[in-house]
Design a protein around this motif. Structure first.
Motif, PDB file in Angstrom:
ATOM      1  N   MET A   1      33.688 -26.710  -9.536  1.00 15.97           N
ATOM      2  CA  MET A   1      35.058 -26.507 -10.032  1.00 15.97           C
ATOM      3  C   MET A   1      35.318 -27.478 -11.185  1.00 15.97           C
ATOM      4  SD  MET A   1      38.653 -27.210  -9.227  1.00 15.97           S
ATOM      5  CE  MET A   1      40.058 -26.165  -9.012  1.00 15.97           C
ATOM      6  N   CYS A   4      37.500 -30.910 -10.913  1.00 12.09           N
ATOM      7  CA  CYS A   4      37.336 -31.692  -9.692  1.00 12.09           C
ATOM      8  C   CYS A   4      36.436 -32.903  -9.953  1.00 12.09           C
ATOM      9  CB  CYS A   4      36.742 -30.810  -8.593  1.00 12.09           C
ATOM     10  SG  CYS A   4      36.278 -31.745  -7.131  1.00 12.09           S
ATOM     11  N   CYS A   7      33.140 -32.818  -8.047  1.00  9.89           N
ATOM     12  CA  CYS A   7      32.176 -31.883  -8.649  1.00  9.89           C
ATOM     13  C   CYS A   7      31.528 -32.510  -9.881  1.00  9.89           C
ATOM     14  CB  CYS A   7      32.857 -30.568  -9.019  1.00  9.89           C
ATOM     15  SG  CYS A   7      33.145 -29.477  -7.606  1.00  9.89           S
ATOM     16  N   LYS A  44      27.919 -30.602  -1.686  1.00 13.73           N
ATOM     17  CA  LYS A  44      27.849 -30.357  -3.135  1.00 13.73           C
ATOM     18  C   LYS A  44      28.701 -29.154  -3.524  1.00 13.73           C
ATOM     19  CE  LYS A  44      23.549 -32.642  -4.299  1.00 13.73           C
ATOM     20  NZ  LYS A  44      22.153 -32.504  -4.802  1.00 13.73           N
ATOM     21  N   LYS A  45      28.877 -28.253  -2.583  1.00 12.21           N
ATOM     22  CA  LYS A  45      29.716 -27.075  -2.828  1.00 12.21           C
ATOM     23  C   LYS A  45      31.186 -27.488  -2.868  1.00 12.21           C
ATOM     24  CE  LYS A  45      30.920 -22.606  -0.805  1.00 12.21           C
ATOM     25  NZ  LYS A  45      30.705 -21.681   0.330  1.00 12.21           N
ATOM     26  N   HIS A  46      31.924 -26.960  -3.817  1.00 13.68           N
ATOM     27  CA  HIS A  46      33.348 -27.264  -3.910  1.00 13.68           C
ATOM     28  C   HIS A  46      34.122 -26.486  -2.848  1.00 13.68           C
ATOM     29  CE1 HIS A  46      37.139 -28.508  -5.714  1.00 13.68           C
ATOM     30  NE2 HIS A  46      37.560 -27.271  -5.477  1.00 13.68           N
ATOM     31  N   PRO A  48      37.895 -27.107  -1.119  1.00 14.67           N
ATOM     32  CA  PRO A  48      39.035 -28.025  -1.259  1.00 14.67           C
ATOM     33  C   PRO A  48      39.434 -28.724   0.041  1.00 14.67           C
ATOM     34  CG  PRO A  48      39.473 -25.972  -2.432  1.00 14.67           C
ATOM     35  CD  PRO A  48      38.225 -25.756  -1.632  1.00 14.67           C
ATOM     36  N   HIS A  98      38.402 -31.916  -2.570  1.00  8.27           N
ATOM     37  CA  HIS A  98      37.007 -31.489  -2.396  1.00  8.27           C
ATOM     38  C   HIS A  98      36.624 -32.189  -1.091  1.00  8.27           C
ATOM     39  CE1 HIS A  98      32.722 -30.961  -4.241  1.00  8.27           C
ATOM     40  NE2 HIS A  98      32.568 -31.397  -2.998  1.00  8.27           N
ATOM     41  N   HIS A 100      35.635 -34.286   1.834  1.00  9.38           N
ATOM     42  CA  HIS A 100      34.799 -35.489   1.890  1.00  9.38           C
ATOM     43  C   HIS A 100      35.079 -36.238   3.178  1.00  9.38           C
ATOM     44  CE1 HIS A 100      38.587 -36.465  -0.146  1.00  9.38           C
ATOM     45  NE2 HIS A 100      38.510 -37.654   0.406  1.00  9.38           N
TER      46      HIS A 100
END
Ligand code: AMP
Ligand code: ZN
Length: 114
Positions: A1, A4, A7, A44-46, A48, A98, A100
């Motif tokens: 994204m 982000c 990202c 690693k994939k966005h 949210p 994102h 985490h």
């Protein structure tokens, strides 16, 4: 994204102190540590928030948690342990949208958190 910040760290467009990386997961030091060890573990994939998780994301989230164990083991934390915490939305104080996990370690931690 595009906008982000996490990202951008994944794409190495902005610097971070990366401590672990595999195909699905990136682990780097939090820029504003709240404990002697404060890492951020991200897919690693966005994605949210947890509300955006799709059935096919289950493996990725599992990989993030497995990475926590790998990193903690490498840092010699198997006895002392660590806390893994994720803030979701406003009341929890989520600032970066994102997903985490914060890994906090290196000192005794209070419970419950504030
Ligand atoms: P949260 O409030 O759970 O969304 O946490 C976001 C975390 O990201 C905070 O602990 C910030 O200190 C951290 N953070 C923000 N930008 C960066 C960055 N560029 N590198 C490392 N950590 C960051
Ligand atoms: Zn992102």
């Amino acid at each position: 994204m595009q906008d982000c910040i996490f990202c951008k760290i994944v794409k190495k467009e902005i610097p971070a102190e990366i401590v672990y990386e595999n195909d699905d997961v990136l682990v780097f030091k939090d820029i504003k540590p709240a404990s002697p060890i404060h890492l951020l573990l991200i897919p690693k994939k966005h994605i949210p928030t947890f509300f955006d998780l799709q059935p096919e994301d289950s493996k990725i989230i599992g990989e993030v948690q497995r990475a926590a164990a790998t990193v903690a083991r490498d840092m010699g934390l198997t006895k002392q342990g660590f806390r893994l915490v994720s803030n979701c939305m406003e009341d929890a104080g989520q600032l970066v949208f994102h997903i985490h996990y914060h890994m906090l370690a290196g000192r005794p931690l209070q419970w419950p958190p504030g």
